[in-house]
Write a protein that holds these residues in place. Structure first.
Motif, short mmCIF file in Angstrom:
data_model
loop_
_atom_site.label_atom_id
_atom_site.label_comp_id
_atom_site.label_asym_id
_atom_site.label_seq_id
_atom_site.Cartn_x
_atom_site.Cartn_y
_atom_site.Cartn_z
N ASP A 1 18.11 -65.29 40.44
CA ASP A 1 18.71 -65.52 38.99
C ASP A 1 17.92 -65.62 37.55
N ALA A 2 16.51 -65.17 38.26
CA ALA A 2 15.41 -65.35 37.31
C ALA A 2 16.04 -64.49 35.50
N GLU A 3 15.28 -64.80 34.07
CA GLU A 3 16.14 -64.14 32.94
C GLU A 3 14.39 -63.75 32.39
N HIS A 4 14.18 -62.25 32.65
CA HIS A 4 13.10 -61.62 32.17
C HIS A 4 12.54 -61.60 30.47
N GLU A 5 11.37 -61.33 30.06
CA GLU A 5 11.51 -61.25 28.31
C GLU A 5 12.07 -59.76 28.75
N THR A 6 12.06 -58.74 29.25
CA THR A 6 12.21 -57.21 29.37
C THR A 6 13.45 -57.27 30.53
N ALA A 7 15.07 -56.20 29.95
CA ALA A 7 15.85 -56.55 31.23
C ALA A 7 15.96 -55.20 31.73
N PRO A 8 15.99 -55.98 33.22
CA PRO A 8 15.06 -54.64 34.44
C PRO A 8 16.53 -53.33 33.83
N VAL A 9 15.42 -52.07 34.48
CA VAL A 9 16.56 -51.15 34.10
C VAL A 9 17.08 -50.23 35.67
N LEU A 10 18.78 -50.59 35.99
CA LEU A 10 19.01 -50.72 37.14
C LEU A 10 19.18 -49.21 36.97
N LEU A 11 19.73 -48.24 38.23
CA LEU A 11 20.09 -47.53 38.72
C LEU A 11 22.10 -47.80 38.81
N ALA A 12 22.54 -47.37 37.70
CA ALA A 12 24.40 -47.24 37.97
C ALA A 12 24.89 -46.81 38.92
N GLY A 13 24.37 -45.86 40.17
CA GLY A 13 25.00 -45.10 40.67
C GLY A 13 24.49 -43.36 40.97
N ASP A 14 25.03 -42.52 41.59
CA ASP A 14 24.71 -41.68 42.09
C ASP A 14 26.19 -40.56 40.60
#
Length: 204
Positions: free
Chosen positions: A12-25
Motif C-alpha cells: 500500500d506504500a506510496e513512493h516518490e516515483t510510481a513503479p513502471v508496471l507490465l500491463a500485459g502481453d
C-alpha cells in the motif's frame, strides 16, 4: 510487525516515483467475448518464515494450455465465486490442497493481461510454513517453494524475446534451480517486485 503487516504496508506504500508496471502481453485476439478479457485470479502464497518463500506449481504436460509451465495456483473466476479473492482461494484449495482458512490475506496486487486473453488478479496472502500440500494430479505435476527475496530481486529478472506467430515477443524469465519461470508468472513477479520494493524494508 508480522510478515503480513510488512507485506501489506509495502503493497500500500506510496513512493516518490510510481513503479513502471507490465500491463500485459502483446497479443492477437484470444479466447474472450467481444474483446473483453476473461477474469481470472491467482494466489501468491508467501510462507511465514524468517526467510519467506513463495509457493509455485508446475503444470502437468497434458494440459491444453501452458503445459509444463510454472504458475501460481489459480484460474478463471467462476460465476459462483464472490470475486477474485474467493476464486484464488478456491483454486488453491482445488489445485494444491491449501485450506482457505490457512491463508492470511494481505491484499490484491496489480492485474495482468495474458496472451491467451485472461485478465489475472494476483491475490497476496501469508500461509504457515511446511503445510502438507497435495497436487491435483490432472493439473499440477509438482509443488515447490522458492525464496521470496530471490524471486523479487530485479537482478534475477532476465528480459528475453522470441519469434512467435510472426512477431517478436518480449518476456521475462527467472531461473531458480531447475525451474524456468517465465511468461505471465514471471511478469507478475516483476510487477510485485516493483510494487513492494523489498529493498525499502529489508531483506525478506
Amino acid at each position: 510487525m508480522t510478515l503480513a503487516d510488512r507485506l501489506r504496508t509495502a503493497l500500500d506504500a506510496e513512493h516518490e516515483t510510481a513503479p513502471v508496471l507490465l500491463a500485459g502481453d502483446e497479443r492477437d485476439p484470444g479466447p474472450e467475448a467481444n474483446g473483453v478479457p476473461t477474469p481470472a485470479a491467482v494466489l501468491v502464497a508467501v510462507t511465514d518464515r524468517a526467510e519467506p518463500g513463495l509457493i509455485l506449481t508446475q503444470r502437468t504436460d497434458t494440459l491444453r494450455r501452458h503445459a509444463g509451465q510454472i504458475a501460481f495456483p489459480g484460474g478463471r473466476i467462476d460465476p459462483q465465486d464472490d470475486g477474485a479473492i474467493a476464486a484464488a482461494l478456491r483454486e488453491a484449495e482445488e489445485e494444491i490442497g491449501l485450506a482457505r482458512d490457512a491463508v492470511q490475506l494481505v491484499g490484491t496486487a496489480d492485474r495482468y493481461r495474458t496472451v491467451t486473453g485472461f485478465e489475472v488478479q494476483p491475490v497476496l496472502g501469508v500461509i504457515p510454513p511446511d503445510l502438507a500440500l497435495r497436487p491435483q494430479p490432472e493439473e499440477v505435476a509438482a509443488i515447490f517453494e522458492a525464496p521470496l527475496a530471490y524471486l523479487l530481486d530485479p537482478a534475477n529478472h532476465v528480459e528475453a524475446s522470441v519469434e512467435w506467430q510472426g512477431r517478436e515477443r518480449h518476456y521475462y524469465e527467472i531461473m531458480w534451480q531447475d525451474f524456468r519461470i517465465w511468461g505471465a508468472t514471471a511478469a507478475m513477479l516483476v510487477n510485485l517486485s516493483r510494487r513492494l520494493r523489498l529493498s525499502d524494508w529489508g531483506s525478506a
